[in-house]
Motif scaffolding. Structure first.
Motif, PDB file in Angstrom:
ATOM      1  N   LYS A 125       0.963  -1.393   0.050  1.00 34.73           N
ATOM      2  CA  LYS A 125       0.207   0.019   0.028  1.00 34.73           C
ATOM      3  C   LYS A 125       0.865   1.283   0.126  1.00 34.73           C
ATOM      4  CE  LYS A 125      -3.943  -1.956   2.469  1.00 34.73           C
ATOM      5  NZ  LYS A 125      -4.677  -2.027   3.654  1.00 34.73           N
ATOM      6  N   THR A 126       0.573   2.296  -0.705  1.00 29.90           N
ATOM      7  CA  THR A 126       1.239   3.498  -0.949  1.00 29.90           C
ATOM      8  C   THR A 126       0.355   4.469  -0.694  1.00 29.90           C
ATOM      9  OG1 THR A 126       2.709   2.494  -2.350  1.00 29.90           O
ATOM     10  CG2 THR A 126       2.932   4.648  -2.182  1.00 29.90           C
ATOM     11  N   ARG A 127       0.993   5.325   0.141  1.00 28.46           N
ATOM     12  CA  ARG A 127       0.073   6.713   0.226  1.00 28.46           C
ATOM     13  C   ARG A 127       0.975   7.867   0.686  1.00 28.46           C
ATOM     14  NH1 ARG A 127      -5.565   7.120   3.614  1.00 28.46           N
ATOM     15  NH2 ARG A 127      -6.054   9.244   3.166  1.00 28.46           N
ATOM     16  N   ASN A 128       0.823   8.836  -0.232  1.00 27.47           N
ATOM     17  CA  ASN A 128       1.729   9.977   0.076  1.00 27.47           C
ATOM     18  C   ASN A 128       3.273   9.821   0.341  1.00 27.47           C
ATOM     19  OD1 ASN A 128       1.993  12.842   2.090  1.00 27.47           O
ATOM     20  ND2 ASN A 128       0.958  13.179   0.266  1.00 27.47           N
ATOM     21  N   GLY A 129       3.808   8.844  -0.602  1.00 27.17           N
ATOM     22  CA  GLY A 129       5.320   8.749  -0.581  1.00 27.17           C
ATOM     23  C   GLY A 129       5.449   7.611   0.543  1.00 27.17           C
ATOM     24  N   ILE A 130       4.583   7.298   1.286  1.00 26.82           N
ATOM     25  CA  ILE A 130       4.913   6.085   2.440  1.00 26.82           C
ATOM     26  C   ILE A 130       4.248   4.818   1.898  1.00 26.82           C
ATOM     27  CG2 ILE A 130       4.345   5.336   4.715  1.00 26.82           C
ATOM     28  CD1 ILE A 130       4.224   8.349   5.633  1.00 26.82           C
ATOM     29  N   CYS A 131       5.172   3.714   1.871  1.00 28.87           N
ATOM     30  CA  CYS A 131       5.071   2.485   1.289  1.00 28.87           C
ATOM     31  C   CYS A 131       4.905   1.489   2.428  1.00 28.87           C
ATOM     32  CB  CYS A 131       5.819   2.097   0.309  1.00 28.87           C
ATOM     33  SG  CYS A 131       5.553   0.565  -0.573  1.00 28.87           S
ATOM     34  N   LEU A 132       3.819   0.708   2.333  1.00 36.52           N
ATOM     35  CA  LEU A 132       3.668  -0.246   3.247  1.00 36.52           C
ATOM     36  C   LEU A 132       3.848  -1.658   2.790  1.00 36.52           C
ATOM     37  CD1 LEU A 132       0.948   0.654   5.738  1.00 36.52           C
ATOM     38  CD2 LEU A 132       3.257   0.895   6.204  1.00 36.52           C
ATOM     39  N   ASP A 133       4.481  -2.757   3.324  1.00 37.35           N
ATOM     40  CA  ASP A 133       4.562  -3.978   2.664  1.00 37.35           C
ATOM     41  C   ASP A 133       3.926  -4.849   3.742  1.00 37.35           C
ATOM     42  OD1 ASP A 133       5.129  -6.541   2.082  1.00 37.35           O
ATOM     43  OD2 ASP A 133       7.161  -5.963   0.925  1.00 37.35           O
ATOM     44  N   THR A 134       2.746  -5.047   3.433  1.00 44.91           N
ATOM     45  CA  THR A 134       1.995  -5.814   4.605  1.00 44.91           C
ATOM     46  C   THR A 134       2.335  -7.365   4.541  1.00 44.91           C
ATOM     47  OG1 THR A 134       0.256  -6.419   2.678  1.00 44.91           O
ATOM     48  CG2 THR A 134      -0.158  -4.211   4.094  1.00 44.91           C
ATOM     49  N   GLU A 135       3.043  -7.649   3.621  1.00 41.76           N
ATOM     50  CA  GLU A 135       3.368  -9.165   3.967  1.00 41.76           C
ATOM     51  C   GLU A 135       4.484  -9.285   4.914  1.00 41.76           C
ATOM     52  OE1 GLU A 135       4.048 -10.994   0.123  1.00 41.76           O
ATOM     53  OE2 GLU A 135       1.941 -11.485  -0.172  1.00 41.76           O
ATOM     54  N   LYS A 136       5.395  -8.229   4.611  1.00 42.06           N
ATOM     55  CA  LYS A 136       6.602  -8.172   5.397  1.00 42.06           C
ATOM     56  C   LYS A 136       6.620  -7.329   6.736  1.00 42.06           C
ATOM     57  CE  LYS A 136       9.733  -9.113   1.443  1.00 42.06           C
ATOM     58  NZ  LYS A 136      11.077  -8.454   0.861  1.00 42.06           N
ATOM     59  N   MET A 137       5.371  -6.603   6.835  1.00 37.67           N
ATOM     60  CA  MET A 137       5.187  -5.762   7.799  1.00 37.67           C
ATOM     61  C   MET A 137       6.279  -4.547   8.114  1.00 37.67           C
ATOM     62  SD  MET A 137       3.189  -8.259  10.635  1.00 37.67           S
ATOM     63  CE  MET A 137       2.384  -6.760  11.541  1.00 37.67           C
ATOM     64  N   GLN A 138       6.734  -4.174   6.736  1.00 34.21           N
ATOM     65  CA  GLN A 138       7.711  -3.228   6.809  1.00 34.21           C
ATOM     66  C   GLN A 138       7.181  -1.818   6.070  1.00 34.21           C
ATOM     67  OE1 GLN A 138      11.070  -5.112   4.684  1.00 34.21           O
ATOM     68  NE2 GLN A 138      11.653  -6.299   6.455  1.00 34.21           N
ATOM     69  N   ALA A 139       7.643  -0.771   6.412  1.00 35.07           N
ATOM     70  CA  ALA A 139       7.186   0.601   5.903  1.00 35.07           C
ATOM     71  C   ALA A 139       8.591   1.318   5.419  1.00 35.07           C
ATOM     72  CB  ALA A 139       6.669   1.414   6.945  1.00 35.07           C
ATOM     73  N   SER A 140       8.310   2.170   4.455  1.00 34.47           N
ATOM     74  CA  SER A 140       9.614   3.101   3.828  1.00 34.47           C
ATOM     75  C   SER A 140       8.823   4.251   3.428  1.00 34.47           C
ATOM     76  CB  SER A 140      10.165   2.526   2.629  1.00 34.47           C
ATOM     77  OG  SER A 140       9.235   2.203   1.685  1.00 34.47           O
ATOM     78  N   LYS A 141       9.629   5.321   3.544  1.00 32.55           N
ATOM     79  CA  LYS A 141       9.194   6.769   3.029  1.00 32.55           C
ATOM     80  C   LYS A 141      10.231   7.253   2.048  1.00 32.55           C
ATOM     81  CE  LYS A 141       7.925  11.557   4.697  1.00 32.55           C
ATOM     82  NZ  LYS A 141       7.609  12.280   5.959  1.00 32.55           N
ATOM     83  N   ALA A 142       9.601   7.485   0.789  1.00 30.26           N
ATOM     84  CA  ALA A 142      10.499   7.919  -0.250  1.00 30.26           C
ATOM     85  C   ALA A 142      11.540   6.782  -0.421  1.00 30.26           C
ATOM     86  CB  ALA A 142      11.066   9.403  -0.076  1.00 30.26           C
ATOM     87  N   GLY A 143      11.292   5.607  -0.304  1.00 30.04           N
ATOM     88  CA  GLY A 143      12.261   4.496  -0.442  1.00 30.04           C
ATOM     89  C   GLY A 143      13.096   4.130   0.523  1.00 30.04           C
ATOM     90  N   VAL A 144      13.094   5.139   1.777  1.00 33.19           N
ATOM     91  CA  VAL A 144      14.092   4.951   2.599  1.00 33.19           C
ATOM     92  C   VAL A 144      13.130   4.148   3.945  1.00 33.19           C
ATOM     93  CG1 VAL A 144      15.479   6.056   4.646  1.00 33.19           C
ATOM     94  CG2 VAL A 144      14.919   6.971   2.111  1.00 33.19           C
ATOM     95  N   PRO A 145      13.755   2.868   4.325  1.00 32.31           N
ATOM     96  CA  PRO A 145      13.132   2.111   5.263  1.00 32.31           C
ATOM     97  C   PRO A 145      13.023   3.006   6.469  1.00 32.31           C
ATOM     98  CG  PRO A 145      14.920   0.912   4.234  1.00 32.31           C
ATOM     99  CD  PRO A 145      15.160   2.305   3.846  1.00 32.31           C
TER     100      PRO A 145
END
Length: 216
Positions: A125-145
């Motif tokens: 899921k991506t929203r306003n530059g923040i990406c959530l990988d719901t399978e790995k339960m990890q988040a990143s902002k502008a590609g930075v973890p």
């Protein structure tokens, strides 16, 4: 999320509709089995179904809908607490029940559990530059973890997944599912504050006395 409330008692129906609206749900009303059948369409994600209706039995209505292939979750509202009536409703295809008079928070909790079962999260899921990988339960902002704790991740996931206000009760319920049982209403504010520091405070708006809302 849209809930079909099937209740023939006008006073109780009004009170329940007000409660559900306050929690952010859209409510469709029906006072009979016939009206319920007319209003039960693909937009309804949960049915609150009174067992005793003026034109028929709610349990029979549930059985008929299941036979027609309708899989929408059904939560029975019943004044009958005998084991026979409970089993009859569940055997007819009901998902859960509450007995009148019921406690408000218990009812809301059971609603949230059934509605979560309807949600199938996308892997990313991506929203306003923040990406959530719901399978790995990890988040990143502008590609930075983002170095988030599990609790912070769950809060962020709830906020990003909703377009409206997320109540504090909804967040606490989601955190309970993550086995973060130590999180209570007081410490929730602390976790939200820490999350703001990591992703940017402008994204999380506090709705005083209610909860939080994501801001793009």
């Amino acid at each position: 999320m849209k809930i079909l409330l099937v209740e023939d008692d006008p006073a109780l129906g009004d009170a329940l509709e007000e409660l559900l609206n306050r929690e952010g749900y859209e409510v469709a009303r029906a006072g009979s089995r016939r009206e319920a059948g007319e209003r039960l369409d693909g937009s309804v994600q949960l049915v609150l179904l009174d067992v005793s209706l003026p034109d028929g039995d709610g349990v029979r209505a549930c059985r008929q809908w299941r036979e027609e292939g309708i899989s929408t979750p059904i939560l029975f509202l019943t004044a009958k607490d005998e084991e026979y009536d409970v089993v009859r409703g569940l055997d007819a295809g009901g998902n859960d029940y509450v007995t009148k008079p019921f406690r408000v928070q218990e009812l809301l909790s059971r609603i949230r559990v059934l509605l979560r079962g309807q949600q199938v999260p996308a892997p990313v899921k991506t929203r306003n530059g923040i990406c959530l990988d719901t399978e790995k339960m990890q988040a990143s902002k502008a590609g930075v973890p983002l170095n988030l704790t599990l609790t912070e991740y769950k809060i962020l996931q709830c906020l990003i997944s909703h377009s409206g206000i997320v109540t504090r009760g909804h967040l606490l319920d989601a955190l309970w599912d993550a086995d973060a049982r130590f999180v209570d209403d007081n410490t929730l504010s602390v976790h939200v504050s820490r999350l703001r520091e990591k992703i940017g405070g402008e994204h999380i708006k506090t709705i005083r006395g209610v909860g939080y809302q994501w801001v793009d």
